[in-house]
Motif scaffolding. Structure first.
Motif, short mmCIF file in Angstrom:
data_model
loop_
_atom_site.label_atom_id
_atom_site.label_comp_id
_atom_site.label_asym_id
_atom_site.label_seq_id
_atom_site.Cartn_x
_atom_site.Cartn_y
_atom_site.Cartn_z
N GLY A 1 5.60 -7.19 -3.28
CA GLY A 1 4.45 -6.57 -3.94
C GLY A 1 3.13 -7.27 -3.72
O GLY A 1 2.08 -6.70 -3.99
N GLU A 2 3.15 -8.50 -3.23
CA GLU A 2 1.90 -9.23 -3.02
C GLU A 2 1.19 -8.73 -1.77
O GLU A 2 1.82 -8.40 -0.76
N VAL A 3 -0.14 -8.69 -1.85
CA VAL A 3 -0.96 -8.39 -0.67
C VAL A 3 -1.24 -9.72 0.02
O VAL A 3 -1.78 -10.65 -0.59
N VAL A 4 -0.84 -9.82 1.29
CA VAL A 4 -0.94 -11.10 2.00
C VAL A 4 -1.76 -10.95 3.28
O VAL A 4 -1.79 -9.89 3.90
N VAL A 5 -2.41 -12.04 3.65
CA VAL A 5 -3.11 -12.16 4.94
C VAL A 5 -2.24 -13.02 5.84
O VAL A 5 -1.73 -14.06 5.42
N PHE A 6 -2.04 -12.58 7.08
CA PHE A 6 -1.21 -13.34 8.00
C PHE A 6 -1.79 -13.26 9.41
O PHE A 6 -2.48 -12.31 9.78
N HIS A 7 -1.50 -14.30 10.18
CA HIS A 7 -1.91 -14.33 11.58
C HIS A 7 -1.08 -13.31 12.37
O HIS A 7 0.07 -13.02 12.02
N ASP A 8 -1.67 -12.78 13.41
CA ASP A 8 -0.98 -11.83 14.27
C ASP A 8 0.34 -12.43 14.75
O ASP A 8 0.35 -13.44 15.46
N VAL B 1 14.44 -0.91 -1.78
CA VAL B 1 14.68 -2.33 -1.60
C VAL B 1 15.92 -2.69 -2.40
O VAL B 1 15.96 -2.50 -3.62
N ASN B 2 16.94 -3.14 -1.71
CA ASN B 2 18.22 -3.46 -2.34
C ASN B 2 18.78 -2.27 -3.13
O ASN B 2 19.36 -2.42 -4.21
N GLY B 3 18.56 -1.09 -2.57
CA GLY B 3 19.08 0.13 -3.17
C GLY B 3 18.22 0.70 -4.27
O GLY B 3 18.52 1.79 -4.79
N LYS B 4 17.13 0.02 -4.65
CA LYS B 4 16.25 0.49 -5.71
C LYS B 4 15.03 1.18 -5.10
O LYS B 4 14.31 0.60 -4.28
N ALA B 5 14.80 2.43 -5.52
CA ALA B 5 13.65 3.19 -5.01
C ALA B 5 12.37 2.65 -5.62
O ALA B 5 12.29 2.39 -6.83
N LEU B 6 11.37 2.47 -4.79
CA LEU B 6 10.08 1.99 -5.26
C LEU B 6 9.20 3.16 -5.69
O LEU B 6 9.11 4.18 -4.99
N VAL B 7 8.55 3.00 -6.83
CA VAL B 7 7.51 3.94 -7.27
C VAL B 7 6.19 3.32 -6.85
O VAL B 7 5.80 2.26 -7.37
N ASN C 1 -19.43 -4.06 -7.41
CA ASN C 1 -18.95 -2.88 -8.15
C ASN C 1 -17.50 -2.57 -7.86
O ASN C 1 -16.91 -1.69 -8.49
N ARG C 2 -16.87 -3.29 -6.93
CA ARG C 2 -15.45 -3.09 -6.65
C ARG C 2 -14.62 -4.32 -7.02
O ARG C 2 -13.46 -4.44 -6.63
N TRP C 3 -15.20 -5.19 -7.82
CA TRP C 3 -14.48 -6.41 -8.21
C TRP C 3 -13.19 -6.03 -8.93
O TRP C 3 -13.19 -5.22 -9.87
N ALA C 4 -12.06 -6.62 -8.49
CA ALA C 4 -10.77 -6.32 -9.11
C ALA C 4 -9.75 -7.36 -8.67
O ALA C 4 -9.85 -7.93 -7.58
N THR C 5 -8.78 -7.62 -9.53
CA THR C 5 -7.68 -8.49 -9.16
C THR C 5 -6.60 -7.68 -8.44
O THR C 5 -6.45 -6.48 -8.68
N LEU C 6 -5.85 -8.34 -7.58
CA LEU C 6 -4.79 -7.70 -6.81
C LEU C 6 -3.45 -8.16 -7.37
O LEU C 6 -2.85 -9.12 -6.88
N SER C 7 -3.00 -7.49 -8.40
CA SER C 7 -1.76 -7.87 -9.07
C SER C 7 -0.55 -7.23 -8.40
O SER C 7 -0.68 -6.32 -7.56
N VAL C 8 0.64 -7.69 -8.77
CA VAL C 8 1.89 -7.15 -8.24
C VAL C 8 2.27 -5.91 -9.06
O VAL C 8 2.37 -5.99 -10.28
N PRO C 9 2.48 -4.76 -8.42
CA PRO C 9 2.86 -3.54 -9.16
C PRO C 9 4.19 -3.72 -9.90
O PRO C 9 5.08 -4.45 -9.46
N ASP C 10 4.32 -3.00 -11.02
CA ASP C 10 5.51 -3.14 -11.88
C ASP C 10 6.79 -2.74 -11.17
O ASP C 10 7.87 -3.22 -11.53
N THR C 11 6.71 -1.85 -10.18
CA THR C 11 7.93 -1.36 -9.53
C THR C 11 8.73 -2.48 -8.86
O THR C 11 9.95 -2.37 -8.68
N PHE C 12 8.05 -3.58 -8.52
CA PHE C 12 8.75 -4.69 -7.88
C PHE C 12 9.45 -5.60 -8.89
O PHE C 12 10.14 -6.55 -8.49
N ASP C 13 9.26 -5.32 -10.17
CA ASP C 13 9.92 -6.09 -11.23
C ASP C 13 11.04 -5.31 -11.90
O ASP C 13 11.57 -5.75 -12.92
N GLN C 14 11.39 -4.15 -11.36
CA GLN C 14 12.42 -3.33 -12.01
C GLN C 14 13.77 -4.03 -11.99
O GLN C 14 14.08 -4.79 -11.06
N PRO C 15 14.60 -3.78 -13.01
CA PRO C 15 15.91 -4.44 -13.09
C PRO C 15 16.78 -4.11 -11.88
O PRO C 15 16.81 -2.98 -11.41
#
Length: 321
Positions: free
Chosen positions: A131-138, A194-200, A268-282
């Motif tokens: 769920g994290e937004v990451v920056v990575f080298h090519d 992911v691991n059989g769990k559908a992501l919303v 005007n677009r300031w915002a935090t990039l949090s992890v969506p709840d779907t990645f914390d589902q049981p």
């Protein structure tokens, strides 16, 4: 007190009666400092100096010689040097700004947004999480054919110290969907699992499908790898489009620069990039939790016959004796 001014001694005040010749008459100088009649000019100056020290030291410009402060313009280069050094250290070890050059992460990120990337936690062994937004080298060939920026000397310098996003580094930004040990898949018309769990996935660009343009899987993510996808699924050359590469579309963890934590610009677009709840589902961590237990179970199964054999041998030995 006037700087450098000293008063002479005053005439003794006449009082009725005879003064004791052994006791000098008490006088006051013009500053109100007690003195004695007949005190010399040097003694008066000494008493005045003592009074100055009692009041907090000599005044500016007095003959005692106070240390002169350095000019602001002489201190300015030192201040600039310290500021640049701190900026370089922050960019190298703490936080770095990156500019979004494409639409592959809409609507979470827009072209031209500036994001701040946390570079500190990877230094302590932290790896990307689902769920994290990451920056990575090519990882190799993902940006082939993309135009290469040609920054001027000033832009290169500001990018080097972290005051501007890097224009030369070939970096990408995507969302981490699966990590090492996960099984990930997406069939046409269906959701990402992911691991059989559908992501919303409410962060997907409006009108896009989870993977209809490029279905995949199921795949098991190898060790020290992650599977990434853009939020604008029909406009993102992500892991799905590099399955034929040597790495199978997986991104090595050591290529990850850090996690994007906040949209810092425009204001005007300031915002935090949090992890969506779907990645914390049981249950989404179930497969990963089984992996460490499997070697232990196999070890126990292998050790049990040896323990029983040794126990039988020891018991038999005592009976025979």
């Amino acid at each position: 007190m006037a700087v450098g001014a000293r008063s002479g001694h005053d005439e003794p005040e006449e009082r009725p009666g005879k003064l004791d010749e052994s006791t000098p008459a008490v006088t006051h100088d013009s500053a109100g400092t007690p003195g004695t009649a007949g005190a010399t000019g040097a003694e008066g100056a000494e008493r005045a100096d003592d009074a100055e020290m009692a009041e907090g030291g000599p005044s500016v410009g007095s003959g005692t010689g106070q240390k002169k402060q350095r000019s602001f313009w002489k201190e300015l280069p030192l201040l600039i040097g310290i500021a640049l050094l701190l900026a370089l250290l922050i960019k190298t070890f703490l936080v770095q700004a990156f500019s979004i050059p494409s639409d592959s992460m809409q609507n979470t990120l827009q072209r031209g947004d500036r994001v701040l990337v946390d570079k500190l936690t990877p230094w302590f062994g932290s790896e990307p999480e689902r769920g994290e937004v990451v920056v990575f080298h090519d990882p190799g060939g993902w940006l082939d054919g993309e135009p290469t920026p040609n920054p001027n000397a000033v832009q290169k310098f500001l990018s080097f110290i972290g005051l501007m996003p890097s224009a030369e580094e070939k970096d990408l930004i995507k969302r981490t969907i699966a990590v090492a040990g996960d099984t990930v898949e997406c069939k046409k018309g269906g959701p990402v699992k992911v691991n059989g769990k559908a992501l919303v996935e409410p962060y997907i660009f409006p009108g896009d499908t989870p993977c209809d343009d490029q279905p995949f899987g199921p795949f098991k993510v190898p060790k020290d790898r992650i599977w990434v996808m853009g939020d604008h699924r029909q406009n993102s050359q992500d892991s799905r489009y590099h399955m034929a590469d040597a790495r199978g579309g997986f991104v090595p963890v050591d290529k990850v620069v850090g996690r994007a934590v906040v949209v810092a610009w425009p204001i005007n677009r300031w915002a935090t990039l949090s992890v969506p709840d779907t990645f914390d589902q049981p249950g989404i961590n179930a497969a990963a939790a089984v992996l460490p237990a499997a070697p232990a179970a196999m070890g126990l199964a292998g050790a049990l016959p040896i323990v029983l054999w040794r126990r039988r041998r020891l018991t038999g030995g005592r009976t025979a004796g």
